[in-house]
Design a protein around this motif. Structure first.
Motif, mmCIF file in Angstrom:
data_model
loop_
_atom_site.group_PDB
_atom_site.id
_atom_site.type_symbol
_atom_site.label_atom_id
_atom_site.label_comp_id
_atom_site.label_asym_id
_atom_site.label_seq_id
_atom_site.Cartn_x
_atom_site.Cartn_y
_atom_site.Cartn_z
ATOM 1 N N VAL A 1 0.723 6.329 -7.205
ATOM 2 C CA VAL A 1 -0.511 7.060 -7.509
ATOM 3 C C VAL A 1 -0.298 8.557 -7.364
ATOM 4 O O VAL A 1 -0.700 9.354 -8.232
ATOM 5 N N LEU A 2 0.365 8.964 -6.277
ATOM 6 C CA LEU A 2 0.582 10.390 -6.044
ATOM 7 C C LEU A 2 1.470 10.997 -7.135
ATOM 8 O O LEU A 2 1.187 12.093 -7.647
ATOM 9 N N SER A 3 2.530 10.298 -7.509
ATOM 10 C CA SER A 3 3.408 10.802 -8.569
ATOM 11 C C SER A 3 2.670 10.905 -9.900
ATOM 12 O O SER A 3 2.864 11.863 -10.656
ATOM 13 N N PHE A 4 1.809 9.922 -10.183
ATOM 14 C CA PHE A 4 1.049 9.949 -11.426
ATOM 15 C C PHE A 4 0.109 11.151 -11.464
ATOM 16 O O PHE A 4 -0.007 11.845 -12.492
ATOM 17 N N MET A 5 -0.547 11.445 -10.343
ATOM 18 C CA MET A 5 -1.467 12.585 -10.287
ATOM 19 C C MET A 5 -0.709 13.906 -10.452
ATOM 20 O O MET A 5 -1.164 14.810 -11.181
ATOM 21 N N ILE A 6 0.461 14.008 -9.809
ATOM 22 C CA ILE A 6 1.257 15.241 -9.938
ATOM 23 C C ILE A 6 1.772 15.383 -11.363
ATOM 24 O O ILE A 6 1.833 16.488 -11.918
ATOM 25 N N ALA A 7 2.149 14.262 -11.985
ATOM 26 C CA ALA A 7 2.624 14.308 -13.373
ATOM 27 C C ALA A 7 1.516 14.788 -14.304
ATOM 28 O O ALA A 7 1.764 15.582 -15.234
ATOM 29 N N LEU A 8 0.287 14.328 -14.084
ATOM 30 C CA LEU A 8 -0.833 14.784 -14.916
ATOM 31 C C LEU A 8 -1.079 16.278 -14.722
ATOM 32 O O LEU A 8 -1.295 17.016 -15.704
ATOM 33 N N ALA A 9 -1.050 16.723 -13.486
ATOM 34 C CA ALA A 9 -1.263 18.150 -13.220
ATOM 35 C C ALA A 9 -0.160 18.990 -13.859
ATOM 36 O O ALA A 9 -0.424 20.064 -14.423
ATOM 37 N N THR A 10 1.080 18.489 -13.790
ATOM 38 C CA THR A 10 2.199 19.211 -14.412
ATOM 39 C C THR A 10 2.025 19.293 -15.920
ATOM 40 O O THR A 10 2.286 20.333 -16.541
ATOM 41 N N ALA A 11 1.568 18.200 -16.534
ATOM 42 C CA ALA A 11 1.350 18.205 -17.980
ATOM 43 C C ALA A 11 0.258 19.192 -18.368
ATOM 44 O O ALA A 11 0.398 19.948 -19.347
ATOM 45 N N VAL A 12 -0.821 19.216 -17.606
ATOM 46 C CA VAL A 12 -1.921 20.138 -17.911
ATOM 47 C C VAL A 12 -1.447 21.581 -17.809
ATOM 48 O O VAL A 12 -1.717 22.417 -18.698
ATOM 49 N N LEU A 13 -0.719 21.900 -16.745
ATOM 50 C CA LEU A 13 -0.244 23.270 -16.568
ATOM 51 C C LEU A 13 0.806 23.651 -17.616
ATOM 52 O O LEU A 13 0.844 24.797 -18.078
ATOM 53 N N ILE B 1 7.136 15.398 -8.669
ATOM 54 C CA ILE B 1 6.789 14.150 -9.376
ATOM 55 C C ILE B 1 7.659 13.000 -8.882
ATOM 56 O O ILE B 1 7.171 11.906 -8.588
ATOM 57 N N ILE B 2 8.957 13.230 -8.778
ATOM 58 C CA ILE B 2 9.881 12.130 -8.460
ATOM 59 C C ILE B 2 9.910 11.802 -6.970
ATOM 60 O O ILE B 2 10.160 10.652 -6.593
ATOM 61 N N PHE B 3 9.657 12.784 -6.122
ATOM 62 C CA PHE B 3 9.823 12.566 -4.679
ATOM 63 C C PHE B 3 8.982 11.403 -4.151
ATOM 64 O O PHE B 3 9.516 10.512 -3.481
ATOM 65 N N LEU C 1 7.785 8.839 -5.669
ATOM 66 C CA LEU C 1 8.236 7.569 -6.256
ATOM 67 C C LEU C 1 9.408 6.978 -5.489
ATOM 68 O O LEU C 1 9.446 5.782 -5.196
ATOM 69 N N ILE C 2 10.398 7.826 -5.167
ATOM 70 C CA ILE C 2 11.624 7.328 -4.533
ATOM 71 C C ILE C 2 11.445 7.165 -3.029
ATOM 72 O O ILE C 2 11.966 6.218 -2.434
ATOM 73 N N VAL C 3 10.705 8.076 -2.399
ATOM 74 C CA VAL C 3 10.601 8.006 -0.942
ATOM 75 C C VAL C 3 9.799 6.789 -0.492
ATOM 76 O O VAL C 3 9.997 6.280 0.618
ATOM 77 N N THR C 4 8.913 6.287 -1.352
ATOM 78 C CA THR C 4 8.144 5.097 -0.989
ATOM 79 C C THR C 4 8.850 3.798 -1.378
ATOM 80 O O THR C 4 8.504 2.740 -0.879
ATOM 81 N N ASP C 5 9.825 3.898 -2.268
ATOM 82 C CA ASP C 5 10.616 2.722 -2.642
ATOM 83 C C ASP C 5 11.900 3.206 -3.318
ATOM 84 O O ASP C 5 11.896 3.575 -4.495
ATOM 85 N N SER C 6 12.998 3.191 -2.588
ATOM 86 C CA SER C 6 14.251 3.748 -3.107
ATOM 87 C C SER C 6 14.847 2.900 -4.228
ATOM 88 O O SER C 6 15.764 3.341 -4.911
ATOM 89 N N MET D 1 0.836 -1.207 0.000
ATOM 90 C CA MET D 1 0.000 0.000 0.000
ATOM 91 C C MET D 1 0.870 1.256 0.000
ATOM 92 O O MET D 1 0.584 2.226 -0.697
ATOM 93 N N TRP D 2 1.928 1.235 0.814
ATOM 94 C CA TRP D 2 2.841 2.378 0.905
ATOM 95 C C TRP D 2 3.479 2.659 -0.455
ATOM 96 O O TRP D 2 3.541 3.798 -0.912
ATOM 97 N N ARG D 3 3.954 1.604 -1.123
ATOM 98 C CA ARG D 3 4.598 1.789 -2.429
ATOM 99 C C ARG D 3 3.594 2.230 -3.487
ATOM 100 O O ARG D 3 3.892 3.083 -4.330
ATOM 101 N N LYS D 4 2.393 1.651 -3.454
ATOM 102 C CA LYS D 4 1.380 2.022 -4.442
ATOM 103 C C LYS D 4 0.953 3.474 -4.269
ATOM 104 O O LYS D 4 0.674 4.173 -5.248
ATOM 105 N N SER D 5 0.907 3.934 -3.016
ATOM 106 C CA SER D 5 0.508 5.325 -2.784
ATOM 107 C C SER D 5 1.504 6.283 -3.430
ATOM 108 O O SER D 5 1.118 7.333 -3.949
ATOM 109 N N GLY D 6 2.797 5.931 -3.401
ATOM 110 C CA GLY D 6 3.793 6.765 -4.056
ATOM 111 C C GLY D 6 3.588 6.822 -5.556
ATOM 112 O O GLY D 6 3.696 7.889 -6.178
#
Length: 198
Positions: free
Chosen positions: A8-20, A47-49, A51-56, A1-6
């Motif tokens: 999902v969160l990175s994917f959402m931030i990446a989408l927001a970054t692309a839109v902006l 975006i990257i934070f 991903l890495i903080v939940t699984d280095s 769950m911890w790794r998946k949350s990273g």
């Protein structure tokens, strides 16, 4: 769950970054010189934070992938009325590397704070480290013994094997005799000449 949350969160931030990044800027918008570079840096750091903080272990694929993502956004921007700039791409890459390094530094601390319900006291931590060091020492000593047996097994002996046991000096000491440990000599005290009368 911890790794998946990273993920999902990175994917959402990446989408927001692309839109902006791919939204055309209105001509009446006021822009401050260099501020967009700070946005690029912060966006790709975010975006990257996770991903890495939940699984280095994601370093090897996540960092190149996010850098390529930043490059793709820069290539697409001219098609939506934005300009592609090398400085923007440099800010993207810098944000990715900074975010990954920060996540790697904080990974263990954040992981412990999330999953360790009862953090170890200083004494327990020291005892655990001492046990680990002792286990490593025992393992190294076992390996050293194996290597020494192999090395000494190939050494030819010059003569007949000498029996292993105490040396002659140790035998003598054990029996109470020897140059330093000879049996005590008993001296009898003889009275003074009996010719003298008291």
């Amino acid at each position: 769950m911890w790794r998946k949350s990273g993920l999902v969160l990175s994917f959402m931030i990446a989408l927001a970054t692309a839109v902006l990044s791919l939204t055309a800027i209105p001509p009446e918008a006021i822009s401050i010189e260099g501020l967009d570079k700070a946005y690029h840096f912060a966006g790709f750091l975010l975006i990257i934070f996770p991903l890495i903080v939940t699984d280095s272990r994601r370093w090897y694929w996540a960092v190149p992938l996010v850098i390529l993502y930043g490059g793709a956004i820069e290539l697409i921007q001219p098609t939506v009325g934005r300009s592609a700039e090398w400085l923007d791409f440099g800010a993207n890459v810098t944000g990715v590397l900074a975010g990954a390094a920060l996540a790697e530094i904080l990974h263990d601390r954040i992981h412990r704070s999330v999953f360790d319900e009862s953090p170890l006291s200083a004494q327990e931590q020291a005892a655990r480290e001492a046990e680990q060091m002792e286990a490593v020492r025992r393992e190294l000593m076992d390996e050293l013994r194996v290597v020494l047996r192999e090395e000494l097994g190939g050494v030819p002996h010059a003569g007949p094997e000498r029996p292993v046991g105490p040396s002659p000096a140790e035998d003598a000491a054990a029996q109470g005799a020897g140059p330093e440990g000879q049996a005590p000599v008993r001296l009898s005290v003889v009275g003074k000449s009996s010719g003298r009368s008291g």
